[in-house]
Design a protein around this motif. Structure first.
Motif, mmCIF file in Angstrom:
data_model
loop_
_atom_site.group_PDB
_atom_site.id
_atom_site.type_symbol
_atom_site.label_atom_id
_atom_site.label_comp_id
_atom_site.label_asym_id
_atom_site.label_seq_id
_atom_site.Cartn_x
_atom_site.Cartn_y
_atom_site.Cartn_z
ATOM 1 N N ASN A 1 18.345 10.182 25.261
ATOM 2 C CA ASN A 1 19.153 10.347 24.045
ATOM 3 C C ASN A 1 20.100 11.538 24.189
ATOM 4 O OD1 ASN A 1 19.917 9.574 21.409
ATOM 5 N ND2 ASN A 1 18.583 11.127 20.517
ATOM 6 N N ARG A 2 19.617 12.619 24.788
ATOM 7 C CA ARG A 2 20.480 13.786 25.008
ATOM 8 C C ARG A 2 21.572 13.444 26.024
ATOM 9 N NH1 ARG A 2 17.126 14.378 21.757
ATOM 10 N NH2 ARG A 2 15.963 16.250 21.144
ATOM 11 N N SER A 3 21.209 12.667 27.029
ATOM 12 C CA SER A 3 22.190 12.266 28.040
ATOM 13 C C SER A 3 23.299 11.420 27.423
ATOM 14 C CB SER A 3 21.493 11.472 29.151
ATOM 15 O OG SER A 3 22.427 10.938 30.058
ATOM 16 N N LYS A 4 22.920 10.515 26.541
ATOM 17 C CA LYS A 4 23.902 9.663 25.869
ATOM 18 C C LYS A 4 24.772 10.452 24.909
ATOM 19 C CE LYS A 4 24.225 5.979 22.426
ATOM 20 N NZ LYS A 4 23.483 5.046 21.559
ATOM 21 N N GLY A 5 24.156 11.294 24.096
ATOM 22 C CA GLY A 5 24.904 12.044 23.098
ATOM 23 C C GLY A 5 25.658 11.116 22.162
ATOM 24 N N ASP A 6 26.931 11.404 21.950
ATOM 25 C CA ASP A 6 27.769 10.597 21.061
ATOM 26 C C ASP A 6 28.708 9.670 21.828
ATOM 27 O OD1 ASP A 6 26.651 11.831 18.856
ATOM 28 O OD2 ASP A 6 28.164 13.420 18.804
ATOM 29 N N ARG A 7 28.414 9.446 23.097
ATOM 30 C CA ARG A 7 29.344 8.698 23.949
ATOM 31 C C ARG A 7 29.236 7.185 23.761
ATOM 32 N NH1 ARG A 7 28.462 11.401 29.750
ATOM 33 N NH2 ARG A 7 26.272 11.411 29.084
ATOM 34 N N ASP A 8 30.364 6.512 23.959
ATOM 35 C CA ASP A 8 30.398 5.051 23.827
ATOM 36 C C ASP A 8 30.186 4.421 25.208
ATOM 37 O OD1 ASP A 8 32.829 4.822 25.264
ATOM 38 O OD2 ASP A 8 34.047 4.869 23.450
ATOM 39 N N PRO A 9 30.153 3.073 25.306
ATOM 40 C CA PRO A 9 29.840 2.425 26.584
ATOM 41 C C PRO A 9 30.845 2.666 27.703
ATOM 42 C CG PRO A 9 29.370 0.939 24.772
ATOM 43 C CD PRO A 9 30.112 2.102 24.181
ATOM 44 N N PRO B 1 13.656 1.981 26.409
ATOM 45 C CA PRO B 1 14.466 0.973 27.092
ATOM 46 C C PRO B 1 15.667 1.568 27.817
ATOM 47 C CG PRO B 1 14.926 0.909 24.745
ATOM 48 C CD PRO B 1 13.774 1.856 24.936
ATOM 49 N N TYR B 2 16.072 2.768 27.461
ATOM 50 C CA TYR B 2 17.239 3.379 28.102
ATOM 51 C C TYR B 2 16.962 3.806 29.538
ATOM 52 C CZ TYR B 2 19.777 3.748 23.610
ATOM 53 O OH TYR B 2 20.429 3.479 22.423
ATOM 54 N N ASP B 3 15.715 4.281 29.791
ATOM 55 C CA ASP B 3 15.424 4.802 31.125
ATOM 56 C C ASP B 3 14.042 4.450 31.654
ATOM 57 O OD1 ASP B 3 13.929 6.340 29.399
ATOM 58 O OD2 ASP B 3 14.776 8.268 30.021
ATOM 59 N N PHE C 1 9.760 11.361 21.709
ATOM 60 C CA PHE C 1 10.841 10.385 21.742
ATOM 61 C C PHE C 1 11.730 10.554 20.512
ATOM 62 C CE2 PHE C 1 9.685 6.557 24.654
ATOM 63 C CZ PHE C 1 9.353 7.421 25.689
ATOM 64 N N ASP C 2 12.963 10.079 20.622
ATOM 65 C CA ASP C 2 13.922 10.141 19.521
ATOM 66 C C ASP C 2 14.234 8.748 19.008
ATOM 67 O OD1 ASP C 2 14.161 12.870 19.975
ATOM 68 O OD2 ASP C 2 16.052 12.691 21.077
ATOM 69 N N VAL C 3 14.548 8.648 17.716
ATOM 70 C CA VAL C 3 15.125 7.417 17.185
ATOM 71 C C VAL C 3 16.638 7.538 17.364
ATOM 72 C CG1 VAL C 3 15.522 5.993 15.155
ATOM 73 C CG2 VAL C 3 13.263 6.989 15.540
ATOM 74 N N ASP C 4 17.174 6.703 18.226
ATOM 75 C CA ASP C 4 18.606 6.758 18.524
ATOM 76 C C ASP C 4 19.391 5.790 17.659
ATOM 77 O OD1 ASP C 4 20.976 7.475 20.041
ATOM 78 O OD2 ASP C 4 20.839 5.476 20.937
ATOM 79 N N HIS C 5 20.547 6.252 17.188
ATOM 80 C CA HIS C 5 21.522 5.343 16.577
ATOM 81 C C HIS C 5 22.314 4.737 17.734
ATOM 82 C CE1 HIS C 5 20.640 8.013 13.125
ATOM 83 N NE2 HIS C 5 20.804 6.907 12.438
ATOM 84 N N LEU C 6 22.096 3.454 17.990
ATOM 85 C CA LEU C 6 22.715 2.812 19.137
ATOM 86 C C LEU C 6 24.226 3.020 19.101
ATOM 87 C CD1 LEU C 6 21.519 -0.304 20.899
ATOM 88 C CD2 LEU C 6 23.940 -0.254 20.291
ATOM 89 N N VAL C 7 24.864 2.719 17.973
ATOM 90 C CA VAL C 7 26.246 3.149 17.750
ATOM 91 C C VAL C 7 26.148 4.526 17.100
ATOM 92 C CG1 VAL C 7 28.403 2.728 16.508
ATOM 93 C CG2 VAL C 7 27.132 0.801 17.500
ATOM 94 N N VAL D 1 13.756 5.952 21.846
ATOM 95 C CA VAL D 1 14.059 6.192 23.256
ATOM 96 C C VAL D 1 13.580 7.590 23.655
ATOM 97 C CG1 VAL D 1 16.082 4.691 23.169
ATOM 98 C CG2 VAL D 1 16.364 7.144 22.767
ATOM 99 N N SER D 2 13.511 7.826 24.940
ATOM 100 C CA SER D 2 13.111 9.153 25.404
ATOM 101 C C SER D 2 14.134 10.190 24.956
ATOM 102 C CB SER D 2 12.993 9.166 26.929
ATOM 103 O OG SER D 2 14.267 9.011 27.537
ATOM 104 N N ALA D 3 13.655 11.383 24.673
ATOM 105 C CA ALA D 3 14.555 12.449 24.242
ATOM 106 C C ALA D 3 15.590 12.758 25.313
ATOM 107 C CB ALA D 3 13.750 13.694 23.899
ATOM 108 N N SER D 4 15.181 12.706 26.581
ATOM 109 C CA SER D 4 16.127 13.025 27.649
ATOM 110 C C SER D 4 17.263 12.017 27.729
ATOM 111 C CB SER D 4 15.404 13.114 28.992
ATOM 112 O OG SER D 4 14.758 11.893 29.313
#
Length: 215
Positions: A164-172, A108-110, A120-126, A159-162
């Motif tokens: 998830n890597r792009s997001k990293g630990d960043r907030d909105p 859903p991210y991309d 794919f990775d399991v992302d912690h949304l927060v 989500v896709s690994a790419s």
């Protein structure tokens, strides 16, 4: 940072991780976006966000990923990752160890798609480090484990690994998914933070307000 009433309520009545399991429904048909538990409405998210006082994050330098143990057994032979892979796919079949052997998945991210969930990775949304700096530094390891493996709130998504890597630990305020998913993402973010009594900083609150005002 003083514990808020929400944090105290969470710490006092946190369910065991095993109690977080919800029914899994795998729909047929073409690949669909990950089946994140439906977040609160935009109106409710705005209400929750309005009630959150913007406060600076703290304790960031002491964050340690190992303080949030993953993945744990959720149901039968399914650990958290396998459970999310099964939940978020289409026409998923699994073996006796709960490992997916076939199916299709869409991020859903991309919008990326795959028939191989290992990509794919399991992302912690927060993100876990975001939670730490927003108040989870005051929790016990058991409480952080429950947060890191929560399959009931809209906190875990495949989500896709790419992405998830792009997001990293960043907030909105620093990163957002594709435009079509931003309202869902903001609603889920606020729901998770409100449920766990986690704080928001000023830039984060401004970004979330802007998104939710257009939902």
């Amino acid at each position: 940072m003083a514990l808020t009433g929400s944090i105290r309520r969470f710490l006092s009545c946190l369910p065991a991780a095993a109690a977080l399991v919800a029914a899994t429904v795998v729909a047929g048909g073409s690949p669909a976006q990950a089946a994140l538990p439906t977040p609160i409405s935009a109106a409710t998210a705005r209400l929750y966000l309005d009630g959150m006082t913007a406060t600076p994050e703290t304790h960031a330098d002491s964050y340690d990923r190992t303080l949030f143990p993953t993945w744990i057994k959720i149901s039968g032979s399914c650990d958290t990752r396998k459970w999310i892979v099964k939940r978020d796919g289409t026409d998923v079949t699994t073996d006796t160890s709960c490992k997916a052997t076939s199916g299709s998945w869409a991020s859903p991210y991309d919008g990326a798609t795959t028939t191989n969930p290992s990509t794919f990775d399991v992302d912690h949304l927060v993100p876990l480090s975001e939670a730490w700096a927003s108040g989870a530094w005051a929790w016990t390891t058991a409480q952080r484990q429950a947060f890191a493996n929560d399959v009931t709130r809209p906190q875990l998504v495949l989500v896709s690994a790419s992405s998830n890597r792009s997001k990293g630990d960043r907030d909105p305020a620093e990163w957002l998914p594709q435009a079509s998913y931003r309202c869902t993402y903001a609603r889920a973010w606020v729901q998770v933070k409100q449920y766990y009594g986690l704080g928001v900083d000023s830039a984060e609150k401004t970004a979330l307000t802007g998104i939710l005002d257009n939902c």
